[in-house]
Design a protein around this motif. Structure first.
Motif, PDB file in Angstrom:
ATOM      1  N   ALA A 179       0.828  -1.211   0.000  1.00 24.89           N
ATOM      2  CA  ALA A 179       0.000   0.000   0.000  1.00 24.89           C
ATOM      3  C   ALA A 179       0.860   1.258   0.000  1.00 24.89           C
ATOM      4  O   ALA A 179       0.576   2.226  -0.725  1.00 24.89           O
ATOM      5  CB  ALA A 179      -0.921  -0.005   1.212  1.00 24.89           C
ATOM      6  N   MET A 180       1.939   1.268   0.780  1.00 22.32           N
ATOM      7  CA  MET A 180       2.818   2.440   0.815  1.00 22.32           C
ATOM      8  C   MET A 180       3.607   2.584  -0.484  1.00 22.32           C
ATOM      9  O   MET A 180       3.931   3.704  -0.902  1.00 22.32           O
ATOM     10  CB  MET A 180       3.774   2.334   1.997  1.00 22.32           C
ATOM     11  CG  MET A 180       3.093   2.446   3.357  1.00 22.32           C
ATOM     12  SD  MET A 180       2.211   4.022   3.608  1.00 22.32           S
ATOM     13  CE  MET A 180       0.513   3.523   3.292  1.00 22.32           C
ATOM     14  N   THR A 181       3.918   1.472  -1.130  1.00 23.07           N
ATOM     15  CA  THR A 181       4.592   1.551  -2.430  1.00 23.07           C
ATOM     16  C   THR A 181       3.694   2.212  -3.470  1.00 23.07           C
ATOM     17  O   THR A 181       4.127   3.102  -4.225  1.00 23.07           O
ATOM     18  CB  THR A 181       4.996   0.141  -2.900  1.00 23.07           C
ATOM     19  OG1 THR A 181       5.922  -0.407  -1.962  1.00 23.07           O
ATOM     20  CG2 THR A 181       5.642   0.186  -4.271  1.00 23.07           C
ATOM     21  N   ILE A 182       2.435   1.796  -3.500  1.00 19.10           N
ATOM     22  CA  ILE A 182       1.488   2.411  -4.437  1.00 19.10           C
ATOM     23  C   ILE A 182       1.292   3.891  -4.106  1.00 19.10           C
ATOM     24  O   ILE A 182       1.235   4.750  -5.007  1.00 19.10           O
ATOM     25  CB  ILE A 182       0.149   1.651  -4.398  1.00 19.10           C
ATOM     26  CG1 ILE A 182       0.353   0.208  -4.873  1.00 19.10           C
ATOM     27  CG2 ILE A 182      -0.895   2.342  -5.249  1.00 19.10           C
ATOM     28  CD1 ILE A 182      -0.875  -0.669  -4.740  1.00 19.10           C
ATOM     29  N   THR A 183       1.230   4.201  -2.815  1.00 17.68           N
ATOM     30  CA  THR A 183       1.066   5.599  -2.410  1.00 17.68           C
ATOM     31  C   THR A 183       2.246   6.445  -2.859  1.00 17.68           C
ATOM     32  O   THR A 183       2.082   7.578  -3.353  1.00 17.68           O
ATOM     33  CB  THR A 183       0.899   5.689  -0.887  1.00 17.68           C
ATOM     34  OG1 THR A 183      -0.233   4.915  -0.486  1.00 17.68           O
ATOM     35  CG2 THR A 183       0.711   7.126  -0.441  1.00 17.68           C
ATOM     36  N   ALA A 184       3.455   5.933  -2.701  1.00 16.32           N
ATOM     37  CA  ALA A 184       4.641   6.690  -3.089  1.00 16.32           C
ATOM     38  C   ALA A 184       4.686   6.929  -4.593  1.00 16.32           C
ATOM     39  O   ALA A 184       5.028   8.033  -5.048  1.00 16.32           O
ATOM     40  CB  ALA A 184       5.894   5.951  -2.626  1.00 16.32           C
ATOM     41  N   VAL A 185       4.356   5.916  -5.374  1.00 14.63           N
ATOM     42  CA  VAL A 185       4.389   6.065  -6.828  1.00 14.63           C
ATOM     43  C   VAL A 185       3.338   7.079  -7.292  1.00 14.63           C
ATOM     44  O   VAL A 185       3.619   7.956  -8.144  1.00 14.63           O
ATOM     45  CB  VAL A 185       4.193   4.697  -7.502  1.00 14.63           C
ATOM     46  CG1 VAL A 185       4.025   4.861  -9.011  1.00 14.63           C
ATOM     47  CG2 VAL A 185       5.357   3.785  -7.194  1.00 14.63           C
ATOM     48  N   ASN A 198      11.053  16.599   4.490  1.00 16.66           N
ATOM     49  CA  ASN A 198      10.355  15.895   5.571  1.00 16.66           C
ATOM     50  C   ASN A 198       9.192  16.711   6.111  1.00 16.66           C
ATOM     51  O   ASN A 198       8.741  16.502   7.235  1.00 16.66           O
ATOM     52  CB  ASN A 198      11.328  15.578   6.709  1.00 16.66           C
ATOM     53  CG  ASN A 198      12.350  14.529   6.315  1.00 16.66           C
ATOM     54  OD1 ASN A 198      12.043  13.620   5.538  1.00 16.66           O
ATOM     55  ND2 ASN A 198      13.571  14.656   6.829  1.00 16.66           N
ATOM     56  N   SER A 199       8.695  17.627   5.306  1.00 17.76           N
ATOM     57  CA  SER A 199       7.561  18.443   5.714  1.00 17.76           C
ATOM     58  C   SER A 199       6.286  17.611   5.732  1.00 17.76           C
ATOM     59  O   SER A 199       6.073  16.759   4.857  1.00 17.76           O
ATOM     60  CB  SER A 199       7.390  19.618   4.751  1.00 17.76           C
ATOM     61  OG  SER A 199       6.219  20.348   5.046  1.00 17.76           O
ATOM     62  N   PRO A 200       5.405  17.805   6.724  1.00 18.40           N
ATOM     63  CA  PRO A 200       4.173  17.013   6.803  1.00 18.40           C
ATOM     64  C   PRO A 200       3.178  17.319   5.693  1.00 18.40           C
ATOM     65  O   PRO A 200       2.174  16.603   5.573  1.00 18.40           O
ATOM     66  CB  PRO A 200       3.601  17.378   8.175  1.00 18.40           C
ATOM     67  CG  PRO A 200       4.188  18.698   8.503  1.00 18.40           C
ATOM     68  CD  PRO A 200       5.550  18.710   7.887  1.00 18.40           C
ATOM     69  N   VAL A 201       3.428  18.337   4.875  1.00 20.72           N
ATOM     70  CA  VAL A 201       2.504  18.621   3.782  1.00 20.72           C
ATOM     71  C   VAL A 201       2.742  17.699   2.595  1.00 20.72           C
ATOM     72  O   VAL A 201       1.921  17.660   1.670  1.00 20.72           O
ATOM     73  CB  VAL A 201       2.621  20.087   3.335  1.00 20.72           C
ATOM     74  CG1 VAL A 201       2.289  21.025   4.480  1.00 20.72           C
ATOM     75  CG2 VAL A 201       4.013  20.393   2.787  1.00 20.72           C
ATOM     76  N   PHE A 202       3.825  16.937   2.618  1.00 21.63           N
ATOM     77  CA  PHE A 202       4.127  15.995   1.543  1.00 21.63           C
ATOM     78  C   PHE A 202       3.975  14.559   2.063  1.00 21.63           C
ATOM     79  O   PHE A 202       3.995  14.298   3.269  1.00 21.63           O
ATOM     80  CB  PHE A 202       5.529  16.225   1.000  1.00 21.63           C
ATOM     81  CG  PHE A 202       5.732  17.595   0.407  1.00 21.63           C
ATOM     82  CD1 PHE A 202       5.140  17.928  -0.800  1.00 21.63           C
ATOM     83  CD2 PHE A 202       6.485  18.554   1.072  1.00 21.63           C
ATOM     84  CE1 PHE A 202       5.313  19.194  -1.348  1.00 21.63           C
ATOM     85  CE2 PHE A 202       6.665  19.817   0.534  1.00 21.63           C
ATOM     86  CZ  PHE A 202       6.076  20.132  -0.678  1.00 21.63           C
ATOM     87  N   ALA A 203       3.849  13.664   1.127  1.00 20.94           N
ATOM     88  CA  ALA A 203       3.565  12.268   1.479  1.00 20.94           C
ATOM     89  C   ALA A 203       4.787  11.522   1.985  1.00 20.94           C
ATOM     90  O   ALA A 203       4.648  10.484   2.652  1.00 20.94           O
ATOM     91  CB  ALA A 203       2.990  11.539   0.266  1.00 20.94           C
ATOM     92  N   HIS A 204       5.971  12.028   1.702  1.00 23.20           N
ATOM     93  CA  HIS A 204       7.187  11.267   2.027  1.00 23.20           C
ATOM     94  C   HIS A 204       7.300  10.971   3.518  1.00 23.20           C
ATOM     95  O   HIS A 204       7.546   9.823   3.921  1.00 23.20           O
ATOM     96  CB  HIS A 204       8.419  12.052   1.547  1.00 23.20           C
ATOM     97  CG  HIS A 204       9.712  11.418   1.954  1.00 23.20           C
ATOM     98  ND1 HIS A 204      10.529  11.936   2.945  1.00 23.20           N
ATOM     99  CD2 HIS A 204      10.329  10.296   1.509  1.00 23.20           C
ATOM    100  CE1 HIS A 204      11.586  11.167   3.084  1.00 23.20           C
ATOM    101  NE2 HIS A 204      11.490  10.169   2.217  1.00 23.20           N
ATOM    102  N   ILE A 205       7.117  11.972   4.358  1.00 21.68           N
ATOM    103  CA  ILE A 205       7.274  11.761   5.800  1.00 21.68           C
ATOM    104  C   ILE A 205       6.216  10.812   6.346  1.00 21.68           C
ATOM    105  O   ILE A 205       6.486  10.007   7.249  1.00 21.68           O
ATOM    106  CB  ILE A 205       7.243  13.114   6.542  1.00 21.68           C
ATOM    107  CG1 ILE A 205       7.572  12.919   8.016  1.00 21.68           C
ATOM    108  CG2 ILE A 205       5.894  13.796   6.360  1.00 21.68           C
ATOM    109  CD1 ILE A 205       8.953  12.382   8.262  1.00 21.68           C
ATOM    110  N   TRP A 206       4.994  10.841   5.799  1.00 23.29           N
ATOM    111  CA  TRP A 206       3.934   9.956   6.282  1.00 23.29           C
ATOM    112  C   TRP A 206       4.163   8.520   5.834  1.00 23.29           C
ATOM    113  O   TRP A 206       3.919   7.573   6.604  1.00 23.29           O
ATOM    114  CB  TRP A 206       2.576  10.459   5.794  1.00 23.29           C
ATOM    115  CG  TRP A 206       2.238  11.814   6.309  1.00 23.29           C
ATOM    116  CD1 TRP A 206       2.243  12.987   5.618  1.00 23.29           C
ATOM    117  CD2 TRP A 206       1.884  12.138   7.657  1.00 23.29           C
ATOM    118  NE1 TRP A 206       1.901  14.043   6.427  1.00 23.29           N
ATOM    119  CE2 TRP A 206       1.669  13.541   7.703  1.00 23.29           C
ATOM    120  CE3 TRP A 206       1.713  11.406   8.819  1.00 23.29           C
ATOM    121  CZ2 TRP A 206       1.312  14.203   8.859  1.00 23.29           C
ATOM    122  CZ3 TRP A 206       1.340  12.074   9.979  1.00 23.29           C
ATOM    123  CH2 TRP A 206       1.149  13.442   9.986  1.00 23.29           C
ATOM    124  N   VAL A 207       4.619   8.342   4.628  1.00 25.38           N
ATOM    125  CA  VAL A 207       4.941   6.988   4.157  1.00 25.38           C
ATOM    126  C   VAL A 207       6.059   6.383   4.990  1.00 25.38           C
ATOM    127  O   VAL A 207       5.996   5.220   5.410  1.00 25.38           O
ATOM    128  CB  VAL A 207       5.314   7.024   2.662  1.00 25.38           C
ATOM    129  CG1 VAL A 207       5.877   5.682   2.220  1.00 25.38           C
ATOM    130  CG2 VAL A 207       4.099   7.385   1.816  1.00 25.38           C
TER     131      VAL A 207
END
Length: 539
Positions: A179-185, A198-207
């Protein structure tokens, strides 16, 4: 709030850095080292995989070994491509991260098949498993401060429940990783991932945060499973296998996070004339992984050897759930080679991940339905072996406390005087005449030795030898290998007198048969059937 990613790897290129080794820049040198390490990882890993495939005698186990070994080429390839095509690094990284979950699930399945050949037998093993070890740190600390045996962190009373918790803790990671792989792509495609921030407005930190929690739970369950079964599975060297898996996961995940925090958040290291930003963000962690994968490919030769699966290899056994049951272990038999030509069928079997999908579905079903009905399982019922029968009697935890006289001084004094029990723990038992019946009990009179082969309907025979004269057993008809042994049928003798291995048992000991016997034959006969030197007793 800034909703735009300041720098992305897709927009950056390397080309104006200073030379650090002759005509080579850091990026070029990293490509050479990473390429050589990847070749070593390929050669060592595929050699070991091929040897397993051509000796595919235990498919239930070796299927998972092939999947685990394939993790090294996947990581090495992904890391090398991340260095080469650094502007597309996020796509290569999520592929290797996705396979990481698959490798952890395969390792757990391998340990389960070391325990029993199929899921039904595995459930029976854990249903009767004794004892169940407490959770390792830090869950054991949580249990002490959050209710103990009644809190949410308690150790399950049923081994089957314990097994199901471990099962879910590991197989859930497969779903989370995918699920996180699909989210990142998807977020990378819409420019909302922003790996450099690493800002919380982007998906990277949450993934990263979700994956961190999931991989920690999965590795904790693997370690707990190892701690519980390291003694029963000692012949399979589980410590070396756990070490090989744990180090790969730790280095591939945590060192990447550490470098990301050090460069993006803490700014410990910044881009300069020697190191470009892509080299700092992607090149260094990918180069480290390539070198580490070459080392792990060599370690796997000892961690997952093919020698136990070749024909005429040493026989292994499945463990028993409770050593006190006295059940002999079952043999883990070798089957015929099923890998096909050059092991092609073995590789095809390893690539079929339907068993992983079914395992995840089983875990979710137990979490939703089975967990509510777990107390109906027979493993929750009281067993006679669970009751401590030592003195003084202790109340059994799973039954209502009954009335006892252990608290009455007169009752304890009576037990000590009547049965010779010590007055205090560690005190020796009294030796006086009135110490007690048990201490000074006399043994039963010795019974006459019986012959298991004698017909009980026949009257007992006796030894007619004179008093004080030793007559050894010298019936050459009952002595294996005797020179004058007779095996023909004699209609004038009863059936117990016929020749054979037990001939002559009902004859009087003093009767000798014609024929001379050597001393070796006499000793062998006496060793097999006794000296019969007890006069006046039945043979």
């Amino acid at each position: 709030m800034n909703l735009t990613c300041n720098s992305t790897l897709e927009e950056m290129r390397i080309g104006s850095e200073e030379k650090i080794a002759g005509p080579l820049t850091f990026h070029q040198l990293a490509l050479i080292i990473a390429g050589a390490s990847t070749i070593i990882a390929y050669v060592m890993s595929f050699y070991l995989m091929w040897r397993h495939a051509v000796n595919y005698t235990k498919p239930l186990e070796q299927r998972h070994i092939l999947r685990i070994l394939f993790m090294v080429p996947v990581y090495a390839t992904s890391s090398f491509l991340c260095i080469w095509y650094y502007w597309h690094a996020v796509y290569f990284q999520v592929i290797s991260d996705c396979y990481e979950a698959f490798a952890i699930a395969s390792f757990f399945a391998l340990l389960c098949h070391y325990v029993a050949p199929d899921l039904h037998d595995q459930k029976e093993f854990f249903r009767h498993m004794r004892p169940i070890k407490p959770w390792v740190w830090p869950i054991n600390w949580f249990a002490k401060c959050c209710g103990g045996d009644r809190g949410p962190w308690r150790t399950p009373k049923s081994g089957l429940t314990w097994f199901n918790i471990i099962w879910i803790g590991i197989y859930h990671y497969c779903f989370i990783r995918v699920a996180m792989t699909i989210t990142a792509v998807v977020t990378q495609y819409y420019e909302k991932y922003c790996e450099s921030s690493n800002s919380p407005v982007f998906a990277h930190i949450w993934v990263i945060a979700i994956e961190c929690v999931a991989v920690t739970i999965a590795m904790y369950c693997v370690i707990q499973f190892y701690v519980q079964l390291r003694e029963p599975l000692s012949e399979h060297k589980p410590f070396l296998k756990v070490l090989a898996i744990k180090l790969v996961i730790f280095l591939s995940f945590w060192q990447t996070i550490a470098i990301s925090l050090g460069t993006s958040t803490l700014h410990i290291v910044s881009a300069n004339a020697v190191l470009a930003y892509p080299d700092l963000k992607v090149g260094i962690p990918s180069l480290m992984l390539c070198v580490e994968m070459a080392l792990f490919s060599i370690l796997h030769l000892w961690a997952f050897p093919y020698s136990p699966y070749v024909e005429n290899a040493k026989t292994s056994f499945y463990p028993v759930p409770d050593p006190s049951m006295g059940i002999p272990p079952r043999e883990n038999e070798h089957g015929p080679k099923m890998g096909g030509f050059m092991g092609i069928k073995a590789f095809i079997d390893a690539l079929n991940i339907w068993d992983v999908i079914k395992a995840f579905g089983r875990g979710m079903r137990w979490l939703v339905v089975g967990a509510k009905r777990r107390h109906q399982d027979p493993s929750y019922q009281a067993k006679p072996d669970d009751i401590d029968t030592s003195y003084p009697m202790k109340p059994y935890a799973n039954r209502p406390i009954t009335k006892t006289t252990d608290h009455l001084p007169i009752a304890n004094e009576f037990r000590r005087s009547a049965f010779g029990l010590p007055k205090a723990a560690g005190e020796p038992v009294p030796e006086e005449e009135s110490a007690g019946l048990i201490t000074n009990a006399q043994p039963n009179p010795a019974r006459q030795p019986t012959n298991p082969y004698r017909d009980p309907r026949q009257p007992p025979l006796y030894d007619p030898s004179p008093s004080g004269i030793y007559t050894p057993y010298d019936d050459d008809r009952g002595d294996l290998g005797a020179g004058n042994a007779r095996y023909e049928y004699n209609p004038n003798e009863p059936y117990v007198h016929q020749g054979g291995n037990t001939a002559g048992w009902s004859e009087p000991q003093g009767v000798r048969r014609p024929g001379n016997r050597s001393s070796t034959q006499v000793r062998v006969g006496n060793a097999l059937w006794g000296d019969r030197n007890m006069r006046g007793r039945a043979i």
